[in-house]
Write a protein that holds these residues in place. Structure first.
Motif, PDB file in Angstrom:
ATOM      1  N   ASP A  44       0.383  -1.043  -0.130  1.00 45.12           N
ATOM      2  CA  ASP A  44      -0.283   0.350   0.104  1.00 45.12           C
ATOM      3  C   ASP A  44       0.560   1.221   0.187  1.00 45.12           C
ATOM      4  O   ASP A  44       1.937   1.439  -0.053  1.00 45.12           O
ATOM      5  CB  ASP A  44      -0.807   0.140   1.226  1.00 45.12           C
ATOM      6  CG  ASP A  44      -2.473   0.815   0.942  1.00 45.12           C
ATOM      7  OD1 ASP A  44      -2.109   1.333  -0.076  1.00 45.12           O
ATOM      8  OD2 ASP A  44      -3.024   0.693   2.026  1.00 45.12           O
ATOM      9  N   ARG A  45       0.619   2.412  -0.225  1.00 43.90           N
ATOM     10  CA  ARG A  45       1.508   3.645  -0.083  1.00 43.90           C
ATOM     11  C   ARG A  45       2.269   3.587   0.788  1.00 43.90           C
ATOM     12  O   ARG A  45       3.341   3.729   0.917  1.00 43.90           O
ATOM     13  CB  ARG A  45       0.209   5.239   0.124  1.00 43.90           C
ATOM     14  CG  ARG A  45      -0.543   5.042  -0.727  1.00 43.90           C
ATOM     15  CD  ARG A  45      -1.288   6.414  -0.155  1.00 43.90           C
ATOM     16  NE  ARG A  45      -2.628   6.703  -1.590  1.00 43.90           N
ATOM     17  CZ  ARG A  45      -3.500   6.509  -1.659  1.00 43.90           C
ATOM     18  NH1 ARG A  45      -3.890   5.796  -0.696  1.00 43.90           N
ATOM     19  NH2 ARG A  45      -4.596   6.732  -2.500  1.00 43.90           N
ATOM     20  N   ASP A  46       2.140   3.281   2.062  1.00 44.14           N
ATOM     21  CA  ASP A  46       3.378   3.164   3.146  1.00 44.14           C
ATOM     22  C   ASP A  46       3.502   1.985   4.042  1.00 44.14           C
ATOM     23  O   ASP A  46       4.464   1.985   4.471  1.00 44.14           O
ATOM     24  CB  ASP A  46       3.017   4.617   4.221  1.00 44.14           C
ATOM     25  CG  ASP A  46       1.817   3.983   5.340  1.00 44.14           C
ATOM     26  OD1 ASP A  46       0.776   3.047   5.048  1.00 44.14           O
ATOM     27  OD2 ASP A  46       1.006   5.395   5.810  1.00 44.14           O
ATOM     28  N   THR A  47       2.607   0.808   3.907  1.00 42.91           N
ATOM     29  CA  THR A  47       2.230  -0.643   4.353  1.00 42.91           C
ATOM     30  C   THR A  47       2.938  -1.380   3.442  1.00 42.91           C
ATOM     31  O   THR A  47       2.506  -1.773   2.506  1.00 42.91           O
ATOM     32  CB  THR A  47       1.242  -0.143   4.922  1.00 42.91           C
ATOM     33  OG1 THR A  47       0.753   0.838   5.830  1.00 42.91           O
ATOM     34  CG2 THR A  47       1.982  -1.894   5.904  1.00 42.91           C
ATOM     35  N   VAL A  48       3.704  -2.622   4.155  1.00 47.91           N
ATOM     36  CA  VAL A  48       3.560  -3.853   3.270  1.00 47.91           C
ATOM     37  C   VAL A  48       3.480  -5.723   4.050  1.00 47.91           C
ATOM     38  O   VAL A  48       3.157  -5.085   4.831  1.00 47.91           O
ATOM     39  CB  VAL A  48       5.736  -3.748   2.913  1.00 47.91           C
ATOM     40  CG1 VAL A  48       6.440  -3.987   4.103  1.00 47.91           C
ATOM     41  CG2 VAL A  48       5.518  -5.421   2.399  1.00 47.91           C
ATOM     42  N   ASP A  61       5.331  -1.083   8.045  1.00 42.33           N
ATOM     43  CA  ASP A  61       5.835  -0.037   8.256  1.00 42.33           C
ATOM     44  C   ASP A  61       6.929   0.629   6.851  1.00 42.33           C
ATOM     45  O   ASP A  61       8.456  -0.132   7.062  1.00 42.33           O
ATOM     46  CB  ASP A  61       6.417   1.088   8.536  1.00 42.33           C
ATOM     47  CG  ASP A  61       6.329   2.300   8.237  1.00 42.33           C
ATOM     48  OD1 ASP A  61       7.302   2.937   7.689  1.00 42.33           O
ATOM     49  OD2 ASP A  61       5.968   3.641   8.587  1.00 42.33           O
ATOM     50  N   ARG A  62       6.488   0.295   5.697  1.00 42.10           N
ATOM     51  CA  ARG A  62       7.436   0.091   4.464  1.00 42.10           C
ATOM     52  C   ARG A  62       8.620   0.899   4.533  1.00 42.10           C
ATOM     53  O   ARG A  62       9.768   0.556   4.334  1.00 42.10           O
ATOM     54  CB  ARG A  62       6.503   0.924   3.518  1.00 42.10           C
ATOM     55  CG  ARG A  62       5.900   0.111   2.628  1.00 42.10           C
ATOM     56  CD  ARG A  62       5.127   0.685   1.012  1.00 42.10           C
ATOM     57  NE  ARG A  62       5.823   0.738   0.604  1.00 42.10           N
ATOM     58  CZ  ARG A  62       5.426   1.341  -1.467  1.00 42.10           C
ATOM     59  NH1 ARG A  62       4.237   1.972  -1.485  1.00 42.10           N
ATOM     60  NH2 ARG A  62       6.373   1.190  -1.995  1.00 42.10           N
ATOM     61  N   GLU A  63       9.130   2.438   4.826  1.00 42.24           N
ATOM     62  CA  GLU A  63      10.291   2.723   5.544  1.00 42.24           C
ATOM     63  C   GLU A  63      10.923   2.529   6.486  1.00 42.24           C
ATOM     64  O   GLU A  63      12.643   2.339   6.267  1.00 42.24           O
ATOM     65  CB  GLU A  63       9.904   4.496   5.727  1.00 42.24           C
ATOM     66  CG  GLU A  63      11.202   4.997   6.122  1.00 42.24           C
ATOM     67  CD  GLU A  63      10.398   7.019   5.708  1.00 42.24           C
ATOM     68  OE1 GLU A  63      11.190   7.182   5.967  1.00 42.24           O
ATOM     69  OE2 GLU A  63       9.646   6.911   5.756  1.00 42.24           O
ATOM     70  N   THR A  64      10.757   1.711   7.558  1.00 49.87           N
ATOM     71  CA  THR A  64      11.374   1.804   8.429  1.00 49.87           C
ATOM     72  C   THR A  64      11.084  -0.156   8.957  1.00 49.87           C
ATOM     73  O   THR A  64      12.301  -0.407   9.960  1.00 49.87           O
ATOM     74  CB  THR A  64      10.265   2.235  10.337  1.00 49.87           C
ATOM     75  OG1 THR A  64       9.440   2.045  10.300  1.00 49.87           O
ATOM     76  CG2 THR A  64      10.733   3.500   9.849  1.00 49.87           C
ATOM     77  N   GLY A  65       9.681  -0.436   8.848  1.00 45.63           N
ATOM     78  CA  GLY A  65      10.225  -2.596   8.956  1.00 45.63           C
ATOM     79  C   GLY A  65       9.156  -1.952  10.109  1.00 45.63           C
ATOM     80  O   GLY A  65       9.199  -3.269  10.925  1.00 45.63           O
ATOM     81  N   HIS A  66       8.856  -1.412  10.670  1.00 48.04           N
ATOM     82  CA  HIS A  66       8.567  -0.962  12.392  1.00 48.04           C
ATOM     83  C   HIS A  66       7.057  -1.731  11.740  1.00 48.04           C
ATOM     84  O   HIS A  66       6.360  -1.761  11.282  1.00 48.04           O
ATOM     85  CB  HIS A  66       8.192  -0.111  12.899  1.00 48.04           C
ATOM     86  CG  HIS A  66       6.563   0.109  13.862  1.00 48.04           C
ATOM     87  ND1 HIS A  66       7.308  -0.362  14.912  1.00 48.04           N
ATOM     88  CD2 HIS A  66       5.323   0.365  14.015  1.00 48.04           C
ATOM     89  CE1 HIS A  66       6.568  -0.318  15.955  1.00 48.04           C
ATOM     90  NE2 HIS A  66       4.698   0.282  15.908  1.00 48.04           N
ATOM     91  N   THR A 399      12.921  -8.788   3.719  1.00 49.70           N
ATOM     92  CA  THR A 399      13.585  -7.663   3.825  1.00 49.70           C
ATOM     93  C   THR A 399      14.130  -7.092   2.920  1.00 49.70           C
ATOM     94  O   THR A 399      12.512  -7.379   1.568  1.00 49.70           O
ATOM     95  CB  THR A 399      15.246  -8.374   3.187  1.00 49.70           C
ATOM     96  OG1 THR A 399      15.690  -9.627   4.067  1.00 49.70           O
ATOM     97  CG2 THR A 399      16.518  -7.182   2.626  1.00 49.70           C
ATOM     98  N   CYS A 400      13.229  -5.085   3.274  1.00 48.68           N
ATOM     99  CA  CYS A 400      13.777  -4.006   2.370  1.00 48.68           C
ATOM    100  C   CYS A 400      14.749  -3.682   1.920  1.00 48.68           C
ATOM    101  O   CYS A 400      15.714  -3.202   2.245  1.00 48.68           O
ATOM    102  CB  CYS A 400      12.710  -2.689   3.062  1.00 48.68           C
ATOM    103  SG  CYS A 400      12.493  -1.748   2.088  1.00 48.68           S
TER     104      CYS A 400
END
Length: 410
Positions: A44-48, A61-66, A399-400
């Protein structure tokens, strides 16, 4: 709505992000632990979102992995879910489909399929508002042991089921009429003159004499070697075509063709309107992924048990890569491919059973751009973001990987 909202990114399973500048170099942004080997992520926009073979679905969270939430089930959830603005649709191995709130993971409904789930769900929806008369026709498709079912996304009610002689194999691919007109998913080749009299490899095997159905279609493969085209709204059969083995990961739609790879080592391109065979490509061994097609580069990529990413043209199904004496069958990898390749710009990304992830330049005779080693085998098909790649592994990790635009190729 999203940039990679279902298996291989879109309803046609193109596996392409042609709008991106492909990664010439990558670096790890974050890695998180999962409860079980990770499947194919969606974005999604900000979620994996990713499911696992032990029954969990996690949102990060896509940016932090939280980790934002976890939804627990009692059956494997490692097929790719589908995410929209309002819902996350998740299927489990035992044949249950759930609709969740993508923000919280709260369950909205559940539905039981007639049989066990056999591949990822599919939904024909995009990021443009749909006309009111079109919105009602959007259905969620699930392939299972008894056939293919279409569900109403708001309630989970089964609208229709098309029974098949053998279990569905892989994910169904959806081809809407309006998408065929605008060609947003996948890319069309430049106009070229093809002398059909010289197409010795092309077998036009079917001629039913009927006009092509111009409405929405759904294509599905089965374990007994059959590809079916159905009316998307009713499940009525339009045509069927044979393959030599069980279809791997489901069909891929590119332009006016449907590409199918099977476990007998056969890749076949079918005319979407009729099911006629355009070409067949055969290997020793089994294909282990669906095909990913770049029509504008006349290239098809498909993984196999022989440890190669096979590369053919889209006109004759012949090997594309040059060798000293003979054409090469593809790009040699460290192990067999277990997930379908995806393409970001001019770079194809593919993983193998050794945990190796490769970036291959599709414009330069498929030379290697980069390599990244994961702790376990690549378990699912990666998801592509704007400048990021999300991949699950048998090491029970997600992994991102990230890259910067404008970095020259090595």
């Amino acid at each position: 709505m999203t940039d990679w909202n279902q298996f291989k990114g879109d309803p046609r399973h193109s596996g392409l992000r042609g709008d991106l500048e492909g990664p010439s170099r990558i670096e790890e942004a974050w890695t998180v632990d999962l409860v079980g080997p990770g499947g194919s992520p969606v974005l999604d926009r900000d979620t994996v979102f990713v499911g696992t073979s032990r029954g969990n679905c996690d949102a990060f969270d896509r940016e932090t992995g939280h980790r934002r939430w976890t939804f627990e089930t009692t059956a494997a959830t490692d097929t790719a879910p589908v995410v929209t603005r309002d819902s996350l649709y998740l299927g489990t191995e035992d044949g249950t489909v759930y609709a969740l709130d993508p923000l919280t993971g709260e369950q909205r409904w559940s539905a039981e399929l007639p049989g066990s789930l056999e591949g990822a769900l599919a939904l024909a929806a995009d990021d443009e508002p749909m006309p009111s008369d079109d919105a009602a026709s959007v259905l969620l498709y699930a392939g299972h042991a008894e056939g293919l079912s279409a569900l109403e996304p708001d309630s989970g009610e089964i609208v229709w089921t098309h029974e098949t002689d053998a279990p569905v194999a892989g994910s169904p691919a959806v081809d809407r009429a309006r998408d065929r007109a605008r060609h947003d998913w996948g890319q069309e080749p430049d106009d070229e003159v093809v002398d059909l009299l010289s197409l010795g490899d092309a077998r036009m095997e079917r001629d039913d004499g009927d006009g092509a159905y111009d409405g929405d279609r759904v294509y599905v493969g089965t374990a007994d070697g059959t590809v079916l085209a159905l009316e998307a709204g009713t499940g009525d059969e339009l045509w069927d075509a044979p393959t030599k083995g069980a279809v791997i990961d489901g069909p891929t739609v590119a332009g006016e063709r449907v590409y199918v790879a099977d476990d007998s080592g056969t890749l076949v391109a079918l005319h979407a309107d009729s099911g006629q065979s355009w070409f067949t490509y055969q290997i020793q061994g089994s294909f282990t992924s669906s095909a990913t097609v770049r029509p504008d580069l006349d290239s098809t990529f498909v993984g196999a048990s022989d440890g190669y990413l096979h590369v053919t043209d889209t006109t004759f199904g012949r090997r594309k890569l040059r060798g000293w004496l003979f054409a090469k069958k593809g790009v040699a990898l460290d192990g067999d491919v277990r997930s379908s390749p995806v393409v970001a710009g001019d770079v194809v990304c593919v993983g193998d059973s050794t945990g190796s992830l490769y970036g291959i330049d599709v414009t330069d005779d498929c030379d290697l751009c980069w390599y990244f080693g994961l702790e376990g085998a690549v378990a699912g098909t990666p998801a592509l973001g704007e400048a990021s790649l999300y991949v699950g592994s048998d090491a029970e990790q997600l992994t991102c990987l990230e890259w910067e635009h404008g970095v020259p190729k090595p």
